[in-house]
Design an enzyme around this catalytic site. Sequence first.
Site, PDB file in Angstrom:
ATOM      1  N   HIS A  41      83.091 -22.746  66.558  1.00  0.00           N
ATOM      2  CA  HIS A  41      81.792 -23.179  67.063  1.00  0.00           C
ATOM      3  C   HIS A  41      81.508 -22.474  68.379  1.00  0.00           C
ATOM      4  O   HIS A  41      82.339 -21.745  68.902  1.00  0.00           O
ATOM      5  CB  HIS A  41      81.742 -24.711  67.240  1.00  0.00           C
ATOM      6  CG  HIS A  41      82.446 -25.204  68.461  1.00  0.00           C
ATOM      7  ND1 HIS A  41      81.890 -26.124  69.324  1.00  0.00           N
ATOM      8  CD2 HIS A  41      83.649 -24.908  68.995  1.00  0.00           C
ATOM      9  CE1 HIS A  41      82.730 -26.387  70.306  1.00  0.00           C
ATOM     10  NE2 HIS A  41      83.806 -25.668  70.123  1.00  0.00           N
ATOM     11  N   CYS A  50      83.019 -21.558  76.596  1.00  0.00           N
ATOM     12  CA  CYS A  50      82.661 -22.154  75.304  1.00  0.00           C
ATOM     13  C   CYS A  50      81.287 -21.739  74.792  1.00  0.00           C
ATOM     14  O   CYS A  50      80.896 -22.132  73.695  1.00  0.00           O
ATOM     15  CB  CYS A  50      82.766 -23.670  75.375  1.00  0.00           C
ATOM     16  SG  CYS A  50      84.472 -24.217  75.639  1.00  0.00           S
ATOM     17  N   HIS A  54      84.275 -19.439  69.319  1.00  0.00           N
ATOM     18  CA  HIS A  54      85.714 -19.670  69.442  1.00  0.00           C
ATOM     19  C   HIS A  54      86.119 -20.770  68.476  1.00  0.00           C
ATOM     20  O   HIS A  54      85.276 -21.395  67.846  1.00  0.00           O
ATOM     21  CB  HIS A  54      86.087 -20.048  70.888  1.00  0.00           C
ATOM     22  CG  HIS A  54      85.491 -21.348  71.337  1.00  0.00           C
ATOM     23  ND1 HIS A  54      84.161 -21.472  71.699  1.00  0.00           N
ATOM     24  CD2 HIS A  54      86.037 -22.578  71.475  1.00  0.00           C
ATOM     25  CE1 HIS A  54      83.923 -22.731  72.044  1.00  0.00           C
ATOM     26  NE2 HIS A  54      85.048 -23.418  71.923  1.00  0.00           N
ATOM     27  N   HIS A  56      89.040 -24.076  67.291  1.00  0.00           N
ATOM     28  CA  HIS A  56      89.976 -25.131  67.699  1.00  0.00           C
ATOM     29  C   HIS A  56      90.709 -25.642  66.473  1.00  0.00           C
ATOM     30  O   HIS A  56      90.191 -25.587  65.356  1.00  0.00           O
ATOM     31  CB  HIS A  56      89.233 -26.342  68.289  1.00  0.00           C
ATOM     32  CG  HIS A  56      88.467 -26.084  69.529  1.00  0.00           C
ATOM     33  ND1 HIS A  56      89.063 -25.955  70.765  1.00  0.00           N
ATOM     34  CD2 HIS A  56      87.135 -25.927  69.733  1.00  0.00           C
ATOM     35  CE1 HIS A  56      88.125 -25.737  71.676  1.00  0.00           C
ATOM     36  NE2 HIS A  56      86.944 -25.716  71.070  1.00  0.00           N
ATOM     37  N   HIS A  94      87.684 -25.200  58.396  1.00  0.00           N
ATOM     38  CA  HIS A  94      87.457 -23.758  58.236  1.00  0.00           C
ATOM     39  C   HIS A  94      85.973 -23.446  58.078  1.00  0.00           C
ATOM     40  O   HIS A  94      85.565 -22.676  57.219  1.00  0.00           O
ATOM     41  CB  HIS A  94      88.293 -23.198  57.081  1.00  0.00           C
ATOM     42  CG  HIS A  94      89.726 -23.064  57.448  1.00  0.00           C
ATOM     43  ND1 HIS A  94      90.584 -24.145  57.426  1.00  0.00           N
ATOM     44  CD2 HIS A  94      90.455 -22.004  57.882  1.00  0.00           C
ATOM     45  CE1 HIS A  94      91.784 -23.743  57.812  1.00  0.00           C
ATOM     46  NE2 HIS A  94      91.738 -22.458  58.104  1.00  0.00           N
ATOM     47  N   GLU A 144      89.741 -32.176  70.800  1.00  0.00           N
ATOM     48  CA  GLU A 144      89.353 -30.777  70.727  1.00  0.00           C
ATOM     49  C   GLU A 144      90.535 -29.888  71.124  1.00  0.00           C
ATOM     50  O   GLU A 144      90.691 -28.784  70.633  1.00  0.00           O
ATOM     51  CB  GLU A 144      88.160 -30.510  71.638  1.00  0.00           C
ATOM     52  CG  GLU A 144      87.531 -29.165  71.429  1.00  0.00           C
ATOM     53  CD  GLU A 144      86.255 -29.009  72.216  1.00  0.00           C
ATOM     54  OE1 GLU A 144      85.176 -29.228  71.635  1.00  0.00           O
ATOM     55  OE2 GLU A 144      86.339 -28.668  73.415  1.00  0.00           O
TER      56      GLU A 144
END
Length: 160
Positions: A41, A50, A54, A56, A94, A144
């Site tokens: 995201h 952010c 990137h 997580h 994913h 996160e």
Amino acid sequence: MYGFRIVDKLQKIDEDIKRDQLKYHQKRVMISKEFTFDAAHHLHAYEGKCKNLHGHTYKVIFGISGYLDERGLMMDFADLKEIWKQEIEIFLDHRYLNETLPPMNTTAENMVVWIYEKMQKSLQTEERQQQYLGARVEFVRLFETPTSYAEARREWMELE
């Protein structure tokens, strides 16, 4: 001190324990289960790392409460996993979250409320309300990173 012991006799239903003894109480109880998913995201209207695309490895923890059935179960953990897999994770794992979630900034704070609402809606179907007595979401915690999370709680969600 404490040695390993093999039980003398394995209990048998209707002989050693009666079916009406399986349910020990009438209290509301909560079960909890955690899941992980990987997703990408980026954040809008944000100055910092952010804002770039990137990813997580997120962790979600659910707290679901309700009343016991005649077996002494509130909900089978496998049933909770099935709801997660079939109705929520498909939008997250994913995926590029900015594409698969409703229009929002994909912050943990926004996402945890969306996850809460999806699980609550899944539990509120007539079939599931009959199967899982009084089932409701008590909390959802969305990590996160291993040390940073956002949380939605029933008492906060019901205030609105």
